[in-house]
Design an enzyme around this catalytic site. Structure first.
Site, PDB file in Angstrom:
ATOM      1  N   LEU A  36     -17.913  28.796   8.320  1.00 41.42           N
ATOM      2  CA  LEU A  36     -17.631  28.303   9.219  1.00 41.42           C
ATOM      3  C   LEU A  36     -16.485  27.696   8.787  1.00 41.42           C
ATOM      4  O   LEU A  36     -16.886  26.944   7.893  1.00 41.42           O
ATOM      5  CB  LEU A  36     -18.606  28.061  10.861  1.00 41.42           C
ATOM      6  CG  LEU A  36     -20.034  28.920  10.891  1.00 41.42           C
ATOM      7  CD1 LEU A  36     -20.246  28.065  11.501  1.00 41.42           C
ATOM      8  CD2 LEU A  36     -18.667  29.965  11.977  1.00 41.42           C
ATOM      9  N   ASP A  37     -15.390  27.815   9.544  1.00 46.82           N
ATOM     10  CA  ASP A  37     -14.410  26.787   9.313  1.00 46.82           C
ATOM     11  C   ASP A  37     -14.570  25.228  10.188  1.00 46.82           C
ATOM     12  O   ASP A  37     -15.822  25.141  10.780  1.00 46.82           O
ATOM     13  CB  ASP A  37     -13.437  27.313  10.154  1.00 46.82           C
ATOM     14  CG  ASP A  37     -12.367  28.611  10.192  1.00 46.82           C
ATOM     15  OD1 ASP A  37     -13.634  28.766   8.582  1.00 46.82           O
ATOM     16  OD2 ASP A  37     -11.873  28.780  10.412  1.00 46.82           O
ATOM     17  N   LYS A  38     -14.119  24.549   9.395  1.00 47.97           N
ATOM     18  CA  LYS A  38     -14.217  23.443   9.616  1.00 47.97           C
ATOM     19  C   LYS A  38     -14.369  22.709  10.661  1.00 47.97           C
ATOM     20  O   LYS A  38     -15.396  21.700  11.745  1.00 47.97           O
ATOM     21  CB  LYS A  38     -12.845  22.128   8.691  1.00 47.97           C
ATOM     22  CG  LYS A  38     -13.645  20.160   8.825  1.00 47.97           C
ATOM     23  CD  LYS A  38     -12.385  19.907   8.225  1.00 47.97           C
ATOM     24  CE  LYS A  38     -12.705  18.422   8.506  1.00 47.97           C
ATOM     25  NZ  LYS A  38     -11.830  17.390   7.853  1.00 47.97           N
TER      26      LYS A  38
END
Length: 270
Positions: free
Chosen positions: A161-163
């Protein structure tokens, strides 16, 4: 041969009949006892052989066994504990750290039994600002959020997942499972809760169903779009893309402000 005279048959003595019957009964009993003894002995031999095969196939050193299950005990510490007689295998003091043990053996360190787990599976709700990586020099990683008693060497996030994205992340050391989940051939769907900058439009569902084209002219897999009834700027999107980057590219045309996994959905319109 005398005609007209009846023939006299000698009848067997009662003692002979009794002996013959007893002999038949004893022979039958011996046969069945021998048969069951053969089955029992053969079963024991097969069971012991099976245990030896399984034990040989497992063939893990004692120090590796303990250190793989207890993050606070290294292999060198196991050797020291064995010298002090504080490690037992099946109730007996282990004399050497290189002794072979199986997953069925009962191993205890300082009287505390170790429950063997071949693989570990941790479900985490990743917060924003944390990266899905095993190491990162700038930001906190998901592994740093794992409690010490649950941490084990070899853990990694199965997927990314993105930051700035929060939601479900699976941490495991089961490489085969992670490969099946992330393989393009498996097509494991990913569900996201999305908050749009502007209210959703009626044509979004059709656009996702037909497969959107991202930068470079690459066509993405068809997806499902479900609009929220209560909040005009919220929706749920089910994507089949493997890469989270490609998933974000699919959502660019909707001018996304933030999007979350469906598990983080709020019942109220914020």
């Amino acid at each position: 041969m005398n005609k007209g005279k009846p023939m006299l048959h000698r009848s067997k003595k009662p003692i002979q009949i009794v002996i013959k019957r007893l002999w038949s009964i004893s022979a039958g009993v011996c046969f069945w006892l021998s048969f069951f003894a053969y089955l029992t002995f053969g079963g024991i031999v097969c069971y012991n052989l099976y245990k030896k095969i399984v034990r040989k196939a497992f063939a893990m050193r004692l120090d590796k066994f303990v250190s793989s299950q207890r993050n606070d005990i290294s292999r060198s510490m196991v050797r020291e504990l064995c010298r002090k007689g504080q490690v037992t295998v099946n109730g007996k003091v282990a004399k050497a750290a290189d002794a072979k043990v199986s997953e069925n053996d009962i191993v205890a360190v300082k009287g505390v039994e170790i429950c063997y787990k071949k693989f570990v599976y941790i479900m985490m709700n990743k917060p924003q600002g944390v990266v899905c990586s095993t190491r990162d020099g700038e930001s906190k990683t998901v592994l740093e959020l794992v409690p010490p008693e649950m941490f084990r060497e070899g853990l990694f996030p199965a997927g990314r997942l993105d930051k700035d994205t929060e939601g479900f992340v699976l941490l495991t050391d089961d490489g085969a499972l992670a490969h099946r989940m992330l393989s393009p051939k498996t097509h494991v769907p990913k569900t996201y809760f999305v908050r749009l900058r502007d209210p959703w439009q009626e044509n979004y569902a059709q656009a996702f169903a037909e497969g959107m084209t991202i930068d470079g002219g690459e066509k993405c897999l068809p997806a499902e779009f479900s609009a929220s009834v209560n909040c005009p700027d919220e929706c749920t999107v089910v994507l089949h893309e493997v890469s989270i980057i490609r998933s974000r590219e699919c959502l660019k045309s909707l001018e996304i402000k933030l999007f979350f996994l469906s598990g983080q959905r709020s019942e109220s319109c914020l």
